[in-house]
Design an enzyme around this catalytic site. Structure first.
Site, PDB file in Angstrom:
ATOM      1  N   THR A 114       0.845  -1.190   0.000  1.00 45.87           N
ATOM      2  CA  THR A 114       0.000   0.000   0.000  1.00 45.87           C
ATOM      3  C   THR A 114       0.886   1.247   0.000  1.00 45.87           C
ATOM      4  OG1 THR A 114      -0.188  -0.119   2.405  1.00 45.87           O
ATOM      5  CG2 THR A 114      -1.961  -1.148   1.104  1.00 45.87           C
TER       6      THR A 114
ATOM      7  N   VAL B 244       0.834   4.452   2.626  1.00 47.50           N
ATOM      8  CA  VAL B 244       1.325   4.997   3.896  1.00 47.50           C
ATOM      9  C   VAL B 244       2.070   3.921   4.686  1.00 47.50           C
ATOM     10  CG1 VAL B 244       0.644   6.064   6.097  1.00 47.50           C
ATOM     11  CG2 VAL B 244      -0.507   6.740   3.979  1.00 47.50           C
ATOM     12  N   CYS B 245       1.598   2.684   4.615  1.00 49.03           N
ATOM     13  CA  CYS B 245       2.169   1.589   5.409  1.00 49.03           C
ATOM     14  C   CYS B 245       3.678   1.429   5.224  1.00 49.03           C
ATOM     15  CB  CYS B 245       1.453   0.277   5.108  1.00 49.03           C
ATOM     16  SG  CYS B 245      -0.315   0.351   5.457  1.00 49.03           S
ATOM     17  N   PRO B 246       4.210   1.419   3.994  1.00 50.84           N
ATOM     18  CA  PRO B 246       5.659   1.238   3.876  1.00 50.84           C
ATOM     19  C   PRO B 246       6.451   2.412   4.460  1.00 50.84           C
ATOM     20  CG  PRO B 246       4.673   1.566   1.697  1.00 50.84           C
ATOM     21  CD  PRO B 246       3.552   1.427   2.684  1.00 50.84           C
TER      22      PRO B 246
ATOM     23  N   LEU C  24       6.476   1.550   8.260  1.00 48.23           N
ATOM     24  CA  LEU C  24       7.297   0.378   8.584  1.00 48.23           C
ATOM     25  C   LEU C  24       8.774   0.632   8.316  1.00 48.23           C
ATOM     26  CD1 LEU C  24       4.881  -2.400   7.350  1.00 48.23           C
ATOM     27  CD2 LEU C  24       5.423  -1.814   9.703  1.00 48.23           C
TER      28      LEU C  24
END
Length: 188
Positions: A45, A47-49, A52
């Site tokens: 996706t 925003v997720c990377p 993380l």
């Protein structure tokens, strides 16, 4: 719904671990350590990377504080591995990436968006006794702050070691704390 100072719900689910390992992990495996459960909507996706990657870049800072990070999404461990293998942002992750395709963990922690089958962006801080000390829920369009997460961990650890003292807003290690009592009423 989870509550502050309650025992964090147990889980026993597969996780992808750096080194191409997929194995079941349990929350109880982490008793005696601080734990951050870092829920996010989905692999591959937008925003997720970014989140993380920042966690990964600061993982050693968290480990110095005795904190283990476990990221959680509703993807499978196989999808976590594929993401780890193909995303520059994710390649450096050393912490477990928990797989929750059955949505048991997300349901237990109240992070599940039932109509989407995905998790909200949620951070949960668990103390060494397995009790929830802080949690934060975000709309999935709003990324979180690693600096604020580190500060929360430091504050939670400080008050655990310094009974009777509390950390005011924006407290950072070395800053002044408060000792609640009748002598402070109306003086802050």
């Amino acid at each position: 719904m989870i509550e502050i100072n309650q025992r964090a719900p147990e889980f026993n689910e597969e996780a992808y671990l750096d080194g191409d390992v997929i194995k079941k992990i349990k929350l109880n495996d982490y008793l005696g350590k601080w734990v951050i459960l870092f829920f996010y909507p989905a692999d591959f996706t937008f925003v997720c990377p970014t989140e993380l990657r920042e966690l990964s870049n600061n993982y050693e800072e968290f480990k110095k504080l005795g904190v283990e990070i476990i990221s959680v999404s509703t993807d499978t461990a196989f999808v976590h591995k594929a993401w780890h293998d193909h995303s520059e942002a994710i390649k450096g992750i050393k912490f477990p990436m928990l797989a929750d395709p059955a949505r048991r963990v997300c349901s237990a922690y109240g992070t599940l968006i039932p109509e989407d089958g995905l998790s909200l962006r949620v951070t949960i801080l668990i103390d060494p006794e397995g009790k929830i000390k802080a949690y934060e829920f975000h709309d999935n369009s709003i990324g979180r702050s690693v600096d604020e997460l580190l500060r929360k961990v430091q504050a939670a650890q400080f008050v655990r070691l310094n009974k009777g003292e509390v950390c005011p807003m924006n407290w950072k290690p070395g800053s002044k704390t408060l000792k609640p009592g009748i002598n402070l009423i109306g003086k802050i």
